[in-house]
Design a protein around this motif. Structure first.
Motif, short mmCIF file in Angstrom:
data_model
loop_
_atom_site.label_atom_id
_atom_site.label_comp_id
_atom_site.label_asym_id
_atom_site.label_seq_id
_atom_site.Cartn_x
_atom_site.Cartn_y
_atom_site.Cartn_z
N TYR A 178 0.83 -1.21 0.00
CA TYR A 178 0.00 0.00 0.00
C TYR A 178 0.86 1.26 0.00
CZ TYR A 178 -4.08 -2.92 0.59
OH TYR A 178 -5.07 -3.85 0.37
N PRO A 179 0.34 2.33 -0.65
CA PRO A 179 1.17 3.53 -0.83
C PRO A 179 1.43 4.28 0.48
CG PRO A 179 -1.00 3.79 -1.88
CD PRO A 179 -0.95 2.41 -1.34
N GLU A 180 2.64 4.76 0.55
CA GLU A 180 3.08 5.50 1.73
C GLU A 180 2.17 6.70 2.00
OE1 GLU A 180 7.21 6.30 1.24
OE2 GLU A 180 7.50 6.75 3.37
N TYR A 181 1.68 7.36 0.91
CA TYR A 181 0.91 8.60 1.11
C TYR A 181 -0.44 8.36 1.78
CZ TYR A 181 -1.22 7.15 -3.37
OH TYR A 181 -1.84 6.44 -4.37
N LEU A 182 -0.90 7.12 1.89
CA LEU A 182 -2.16 6.84 2.61
C LEU A 182 -1.91 6.40 4.05
CD1 LEU A 182 -4.29 4.90 -0.06
CD2 LEU A 182 -4.46 7.30 0.63
N GLN A 183 -0.64 6.45 4.48
CA GLN A 183 -0.30 5.87 5.79
C GLN A 183 0.54 6.84 6.61
OE1 GLN A 183 0.44 1.40 5.21
NE2 GLN A 183 1.00 2.26 3.22
N THR A 184 0.15 8.13 6.53
CA THR A 184 0.97 9.15 7.19
C THR A 184 0.45 9.54 8.57
OG1 THR A 184 -0.31 10.79 5.97
CG2 THR A 184 1.82 10.18 5.03
N ASN A 185 -0.75 9.04 8.96
CA ASN A 185 -1.31 9.36 10.29
C ASN A 185 -1.46 8.10 11.12
OD1 ASN A 185 -1.79 12.06 9.52
ND2 ASN A 185 -3.65 11.36 8.45
N THR A 186 -1.46 8.27 12.43
CA THR A 186 -1.68 7.11 13.31
C THR A 186 -3.14 6.65 13.23
OG1 THR A 186 -2.10 8.62 15.14
CG2 THR A 186 0.14 7.74 14.93
N ASP A 187 -4.06 7.63 13.04
CA ASP A 187 -5.48 7.31 13.00
C ASP A 187 -5.90 7.08 11.54
OD1 ASP A 187 -8.03 6.91 13.73
OD2 ASP A 187 -8.55 9.03 13.94
N VAL A 188 -5.31 6.09 10.93
CA VAL A 188 -5.37 5.92 9.48
C VAL A 188 -6.69 5.25 9.06
CG1 VAL A 188 -4.23 3.66 9.57
CG2 VAL A 188 -3.89 5.09 7.57
N GLU A 189 -7.17 5.58 7.85
CA GLU A 189 -8.32 4.87 7.26
C GLU A 189 -7.89 3.44 6.94
OE1 GLU A 189 -11.66 5.30 5.76
OE2 GLU A 189 -11.57 6.73 7.43
N PRO A 190 -8.69 2.44 7.30
CA PRO A 190 -8.33 1.07 6.91
C PRO A 190 -8.16 0.96 5.40
CG PRO A 190 -10.15 1.07 8.48
CD PRO A 190 -9.93 2.50 8.09
N LEU A 191 -7.16 0.20 4.96
CA LEU A 191 -6.81 0.15 3.54
C LEU A 191 -7.64 -0.88 2.78
CD1 LEU A 191 -3.05 0.44 4.29
CD2 LEU A 191 -4.32 2.08 2.87
N LYS A 192 -8.32 -0.39 1.75
CA LYS A 192 -9.08 -1.28 0.86
C LYS A 192 -8.16 -1.79 -0.24
CE LYS A 192 -12.44 1.71 -0.22
NZ LYS A 192 -12.34 2.89 0.63
N GLU A 193 -8.48 -2.92 -0.80
CA GLU A 193 -7.63 -3.54 -1.81
C GLU A 193 -7.30 -2.59 -2.95
OE1 GLU A 193 -10.00 -5.01 -0.16
OE2 GLU A 193 -9.29 -6.96 0.52
N TYR A 216 -3.30 1.42 -5.64
CA TYR A 216 -2.95 2.27 -6.79
C TYR A 216 -3.56 3.65 -6.66
CZ TYR A 216 -1.56 -2.21 -8.60
OH TYR A 216 -0.95 -3.43 -8.75
N PRO A 217 -2.87 4.72 -7.12
CA PRO A 217 -1.53 4.76 -7.71
C PRO A 217 -0.48 4.26 -6.72
CG PRO A 217 -2.66 6.88 -7.93
CD PRO A 217 -3.50 6.05 -7.03
N ALA A 218 0.45 3.47 -7.23
CA ALA A 218 1.39 2.75 -6.37
C ALA A 218 2.51 3.63 -5.83
CB ALA A 218 1.99 1.59 -7.15
N GLN A 219 2.81 3.45 -4.55
CA GLN A 219 4.00 4.06 -3.95
C GLN A 219 4.36 3.33 -2.66
OE1 GLN A 219 3.69 8.13 -2.50
NE2 GLN A 219 5.78 7.95 -1.76
N PRO A 220 4.68 2.03 -2.76
CA PRO A 220 5.09 1.31 -1.55
C PRO A 220 6.32 1.96 -0.93
CG PRO A 220 4.75 -0.22 -3.37
CD PRO A 220 4.73 1.16 -3.94
#
Ligand code: NAD
Length: 337
Positions: free
Chosen positions: A126-141, A145-149
């Motif tokens: 999952y892309p780094e830009y969706l995982q910048t907060n501790t209170d993160v939205e759960p990641l859907k499959e 994309y757009p990809a940025q592991p």
């Protein structure tokens, strides 16, 4: 239909000397399959239940041809991997080794015309830009994309997912893809640098308890968040995904978000103690990550069952026994309590 009531399936598990592969072999055997394990090494903490165990280097094409010969199903788990400390410091090695293992295993399985092929990917796609907060939205499959592991480890997983999907489209292979979210449990690596956060915390708390220091180190401020899934749920889920007709990537993990500090408190609770945390610099990975399990529930009609408290209690007991043994405090059995 359970496997025991069907024709006896012939299955290969690559990475069967590792943590998840070892547990998966045991489960598939209990379900009545004939199982071949393949790995660079035998399992470290308990003998394998596999009918046949090949010591092979799956970076090599010939080894992959041999590994996937005369089987119905392939569970492709072999990978050069570890916790954040390892993944964030070995990009070239991980990308090279895992690309070779994944590509050769998949292509050899095609040559051998295997029935079903399950590839074990990771939440690290999952892309780094969706995982910048501790209170993160759960990641859907579809969030992949757009990809940025963040790391080479995640890029390889994503590329191999694509390769599997193309082999499905172009060659008619029957593909499954799961994305694990932090699997933990007994009989996993707990020291040496490749261990992941739950095992590392269990080891640190056990050392603090047995040496009566009562202090543990945490990498970073400990507010980074993750979800953690117990090994029994992981292997039960793998078997269900293989039995399902679903072809696209599927999250497999728990969806309870917890900080590393709180996880450390849960481990300390399992040890029956209170620890003082000392925060030190260290690799932390993304700031927050959780699994969205909507599709898992929809596709399998199932979700992981074991609570984090129960899973941690079982894991802690096993790791405390290992630590006691390594400190020369007691002779212990390796069996899981
Ligand atoms: P593990 O490291 O315990 O097991 C991987 C096994 O692959 C090891 O026994 C290793 O010896 C073997 N291997 C490495 N290179 C090999 C080679 N060249 N030839 C043959 N075998 C080789 O890891 P695990 O936790 O059991 O993970 C299993 C799979 O699940 C891996 O693909 C991993 O990337 C994926 N995964 C695991 C987690 C997790 O939380 N444990 C999370 C996401 C994805």
């Amino acid at each position: 239909m359970t496997m025991s009531s069907a024709r006896r399936r012939r299955v290969v598990v690559t990475g069967a000397g590792g943590f998840i592969g070892h547990h998966l072999v045991s489960r598939l055997k209990r379900q009545g399959a004939w199982v071949r394990g393949v790995d660079l090494k035998y399992p470290e903490y308990a003998p394998s239940d596999a009918d046949e165990f090949l010591i092979r280097d799956l970076r090599r094409w010939e080894a992959c041809l041999e590994a996937t010969a005369r089987v119905d199903d392939v569970y492709a788990l072999a990978a050069d991997m570890g916790g954040m400390g390892f993944i964030s410091n070995h990009h070239a090695e991980i990308l090279r080794n895992n690309l070779l293992i994944s590509t050769h295993t998949l292509d050899a399985a095609r040559q051998n015309a295997v029935g079903r092929y399950l590839y074990t990917s990771s939440a690290c796609v999952y892309p780094e830009y969706l995982q910048t907060n501790t209170d993160v939205e759960p990641l859907k499959e579809e969030d992949a994309y757009p990809a940025q592991p963040q790391d080479a480890y995640g890029w390889e997983k994503l590329i191999t997912e694509r390769l599997c999907l193309h082999y499905g489209d172009d060659y008619g292979m029957d593909i499954r893809i799961v994305r694990f979210h932090n699997i933990f449990g007994p009989l996993g690596t707990w020291d040496g640098g490749r261990e992941k956060a739950p095992a590392a915390l269990c080891r640190k708390v056990a050392v603090a308890k047995l040496t009566e220091t009562n202090e543990i180190e945490i990498w970073g401020d400990g507010e980074q968040t993750r979800s953690f899934c117990y090994i029994d749920d992981c292997v039960a889920g793998l078997e269900r995904v293989m039995a399902s007709p679903y072809r696209d990537p599927l999250n497999l993990g728990q969806d309870r978000l917890i900080s590393i500090n709180t996880l450390a408190d849960l481990v300390a609770q399992a040890a029956g103690m209170v620890v003082t945390k000392r925060h030190v610099p260290g690799p932390q990975g993304v700031r927050g990550r959780n699994s969205n399990n909507d599709r898992l529930r929809q596709v399998l009609g199932w979700q992981p069952q074991v609570s984090l408290e129960e899973g941690i209690a079982r894991t802690y007991r096993w790791i405390e026994a290992r630590v006691a043994e390594s400190l020369g405090l007691r002779e212990v059995e390796h069996a899981v309590a």
